[in-house]
Write a protein that holds these residues in place. Structure first.
Motif, PDB file in Angstrom:
ATOM      1  N   TYR A 200      -2.621 -30.204-120.257  1.00 36.49           N
ATOM      2  CA  TYR A 200      -4.082 -30.259-120.382  1.00 36.49           C
ATOM      3  C   TYR A 200      -4.605 -28.852-120.658  1.00 36.49           C
ATOM      4  N   TRP A 201      -5.696 -28.763-121.391  1.00 35.06           N
ATOM      5  CA  TRP A 201      -6.213 -27.468-121.802  1.00 35.06           C
ATOM      6  C   TRP A 201      -6.398 -26.470-120.634  1.00 35.06           C
ATOM      7  N   PRO A 202      -6.950 -26.874-119.492  1.00 39.07           N
ATOM      8  CA  PRO A 202      -7.126 -25.879-118.424  1.00 39.07           C
ATOM      9  C   PRO A 202      -5.805 -25.302-117.904  1.00 39.07           C
ATOM     10  N   ASP A 203      -4.690 -26.013-118.116  1.00 42.04           N
ATOM     11  CA  ASP A 203      -3.381 -25.533-117.657  1.00 42.04           C
ATOM     12  C   ASP A 203      -2.610 -24.791-118.749  1.00 42.04           C
ATOM     13  N   PHE A 204      -3.175 -24.673-119.925  1.00 39.47           N
ATOM     14  CA  PHE A 204      -2.448 -24.082-121.055  1.00 39.47           C
ATOM     15  C   PHE A 204      -2.327 -22.563-120.869  1.00 39.47           C
ATOM     16  N   THR A 205      -1.101 -22.061-120.919  1.00 35.70           N
ATOM     17  CA  THR A 205      -0.873 -20.639-120.622  1.00 35.70           C
ATOM     18  C   THR A 205      -0.452 -19.865-121.875  1.00 35.70           C
ATOM     19  N   VAL A 206      -0.504 -18.556-121.774  1.00 37.08           N
ATOM     20  CA  VAL A 206      -0.043 -17.718-122.894  1.00 37.08           C
ATOM     21  C   VAL A 206       1.467 -17.863-123.078  1.00 37.08           C
ATOM     22  N   GLU A 207       2.191 -18.139-121.999  1.00 38.41           N
ATOM     23  CA  GLU A 207       3.644 -18.329-122.122  1.00 38.41           C
ATOM     24  C   GLU A 207       3.934 -19.556-122.989  1.00 38.41           C
ATOM     25  N   GLU A 208       3.190 -20.638-122.738  1.00 38.04           N
ATOM     26  CA  GLU A 208       3.417 -21.836-123.548  1.00 38.04           C
ATOM     27  C   GLU A 208       2.997 -21.584-125.001  1.00 38.04           C
ATOM     28  N   LEU A 209       1.893 -20.876-125.169  1.00 40.23           N
ATOM     29  CA  LEU A 209       1.462 -20.530-126.528  1.00 40.23           C
ATOM     30  C   LEU A 209       2.566 -19.756-127.246  1.00 40.23           C
ATOM     31  N   ARG A 210       3.151 -18.784-126.552  1.00 46.65           N
ATOM     32  CA  ARG A 210       4.214 -17.965-127.151  1.00 46.65           C
ATOM     33  C   ARG A 210       5.398 -18.834-127.573  1.00 46.65           C
ATOM     34  N   THR A 211       5.769 -19.786-126.711  1.00 44.76           N
ATOM     35  CA  THR A 211       6.890 -20.682-127.032  1.00 44.76           C
ATOM     36  C   THR A 211       6.582 -21.490-128.301  1.00 44.76           C
ATOM     37  N   ILE A 212       5.354 -21.994-128.391  1.00 45.66           N
ATOM     38  CA  ILE A 212       4.966 -22.784-129.571  1.00 45.66           C
ATOM     39  C   ILE A 212       4.975 -21.901-130.821  1.00 45.66           C
ATOM     40  N   ILE A 213       4.470 -20.682-130.690  1.00 45.59           N
ATOM     41  CA  ILE A 213       4.452 -19.767-131.845  1.00 45.59           C
ATOM     42  C   ILE A 213       5.880 -19.428-132.284  1.00 45.59           C
ATOM     43  N   ASP A 214       6.758 -19.173-131.319  1.00 51.33           N
ATOM     44  CA  ASP A 214       8.148 -18.846-131.660  1.00 51.33           C
ATOM     45  C   ASP A 214       8.815 -19.992-132.416  1.00 51.33           C
ATOM     46  N   ASP A 215       8.513 -21.228-132.011  1.00 45.40           N
ATOM     47  CA  ASP A 215       9.052 -22.395-132.712  1.00 45.40           C
ATOM     48  C   ASP A 215       8.482 -22.466-134.136  1.00 45.40           C
ATOM     49  N   PHE A 216       7.174 -22.248-134.242  1.00 50.57           N
ATOM     50  CA  PHE A 216       6.507 -22.258-135.561  1.00 50.57           C
ATOM     51  C   PHE A 216       7.130 -21.231-136.507  1.00 50.57           C
ATOM     52  N   LYS A 217       7.438 -20.071-135.967  1.00 49.61           N
ATOM     53  CA  LYS A 217       7.986 -18.964-136.776  1.00 49.61           C
ATOM     54  C   LYS A 217       9.250 -19.364-137.517  1.00 49.61           C
ATOM     55  N   GLU A 218      10.036 -20.241-136.889  1.00 49.02           N
ATOM     56  CA  GLU A 218      11.329 -20.623-137.457  1.00 49.02           C
ATOM     57  C   GLU A 218      11.258 -21.852-138.349  1.00 49.02           C
ATOM     58  N   ARG A 219      10.099 -22.479-138.474  1.00 51.18           N
ATOM     59  CA  ARG A 219      10.026 -23.694-139.294  1.00 51.18           C
ATOM     60  C   ARG A 219      10.144 -23.364-140.784  1.00 51.18           C
ATOM     61  N   HIS A 220      10.562 -24.360-141.515  1.00 46.18           N
ATOM     62  CA  HIS A 220      10.707 -24.190-142.966  1.00 46.18           C
ATOM     63  C   HIS A 220       9.465 -24.755-143.653  1.00 46.18           C
ATOM     64  N   ARG A 221       8.557 -23.893-144.056  1.00 44.33           N
ATOM     65  CA  ARG A 221       7.325 -24.343-144.722  1.00 44.33           C
ATOM     66  C   ARG A 221       7.603 -24.412-146.220  1.00 44.33           C
ATOM     67  N   LYS A 222       7.330 -25.548-146.814  1.00 43.35           N
ATOM     68  CA  LYS A 222       7.729 -25.722-148.220  1.00 43.35           C
ATOM     69  C   LYS A 222       6.558 -25.812-149.192  1.00 43.35           C
ATOM     70  N   PHE A 223       5.396 -26.208-148.733  1.00 42.73           N
ATOM     71  CA  PHE A 223       4.199 -26.309-149.589  1.00 42.73           C
ATOM     72  C   PHE A 223       4.468 -27.116-150.856  1.00 42.73           C
ATOM     73  N   GLY A 224       5.280 -28.117-150.730  1.00 47.55           N
ATOM     74  CA  GLY A 224       5.569 -28.977-151.884  1.00 47.55           C
ATOM     75  C   GLY A 224       6.717 -28.504-152.749  1.00 47.55           C
ATOM     76  N   GLY A 225       7.210 -27.309-152.463  1.00 47.62           N
ATOM     77  CA  GLY A 225       8.346 -26.782-153.241  1.00 47.62           C
ATOM     78  C   GLY A 225       9.663 -27.304-152.686  1.00 47.62           C
ATOM     79  N   ILE A 226      10.742 -26.610-153.004  1.00 49.24           N
ATOM     80  CA  ILE A 226      12.032 -27.087-152.480  1.00 49.24           C
ATOM     81  C   ILE A 226      12.657 -26.059-151.533  1.00 49.24           C
TER      82      ILE A 226
END
Ligand code: IPE
Ligand code: IPE
Ligand code: MG
Length: 226
Positions: A200-226
């Protein structure tokens, strides 16, 4: 090579359920949610990469809630933006509001405008609050502005007439377990990476945000390309 994160958007959801589970009124959840806004905003201001943080605070559909809750949210918003000015200056945060602000009281609109003006030179982060915001409403207003300017419709022209100064969002997070957009940034989310958490939003911490960002960093963004 990891993905750059310039624009982060968050659907801050779950304040009501957070409060209910503690036997509190929903308004207490909104009050607790304000602390999360501060925490997460200041963290983003410290991160040299993040330029924009867009927070969904009140949707065009949220007027359907009981009048007492709507009135409380308006009061909280006024108080929050006013009280936040010192922190915005201290942390170098530029404040912006998007959405149709016309139904708000002159007092609230003045507070928003004065805060925007006061903080406009700050450069660490732009915090954008989405207020009486609906993605469909924003697109309709943008189309109107584009036509008023006599411009030929194009993605570039319409994008320019939207409320948001930076249109593309790199990462969207929604808290509280719901997996939907609820009319948030429909145009800007075309190629955004999505992340959902049960927290829930009131329990959302910077540690969890960091974990989500770290996961995002490693994703393969393709924007329709290959
Ligand atoms: C998000 O929390 C805040 C606003 C929409 C203003 P909610 O108030 O939607 O909380 P839930 O979803 O009912 O738990
Ligand atoms: C979306 O949350 C709006 C905000 C977070 C401000 P809601 O709680 O209003 O969305 P729904 O009704 O669950 O889709
Ligand atoms: Mg909700």
């Amino acid at each position: 090579m990891s993905n750059p994160l310039r624009h982060l958007a968050i659907i801050m959801d779950g304040n009501g359920r957070w409060a209910k589970e503690r036997g509190l009124r929903r308004t207490k959840g909104h009050e607790a949610g304000v602390e999360s806004v501060r925490r997460i905003t200041e963290y983003c201001a410290e991160d040299p990469e993040i330029e924009t943080l867009t927070l969904y605070a009140f949707s065009t559909e949220n007027w359907k809630r009981p009048k007492m809750e709507v009135d409380y949210l308006m009061h909280l918003l006024e108080k929050f933006v006013r009280l936040e000015r010192d922190r915005y200056m201290e942390h170098g945060i530029r404040f912006e509001a998007i959405g149709d602000l016309s139904p708000f009281t002159p007092r609230l609109r003045d507070t928003l405008e004065e805060t925007r003006e006061l903080t406009k030179e700050n450069r660490n982060l732009t915090q954008i609050l989405a207020l009486n915001y609906g993605g469909r409403d924003e697109i309709v207003r943008a189309v109107q502005r584009m036509l008023d300017a006599g411009e030929e419709p194009s993605e570039e022209a319409l994008g320019r007439h939207l409320d948001t100064p930076y249109t593309d969002v790199d990462l969207l997070i929604r808290t509280s377990g719901e997996q939907r957009l609820s009319n948030f940034l429909l145009w800007q989310l075309s190629y955004t990476e999505l992340a959902f958490t049960q927290t829930y939003w009131p329990d959302f911490t910077v540690e969890e945000l960091r974990t989500i960002i770290d996961d995002f960093k490693e994703r393969h963004r393709k924007f329709g390309g290959i």
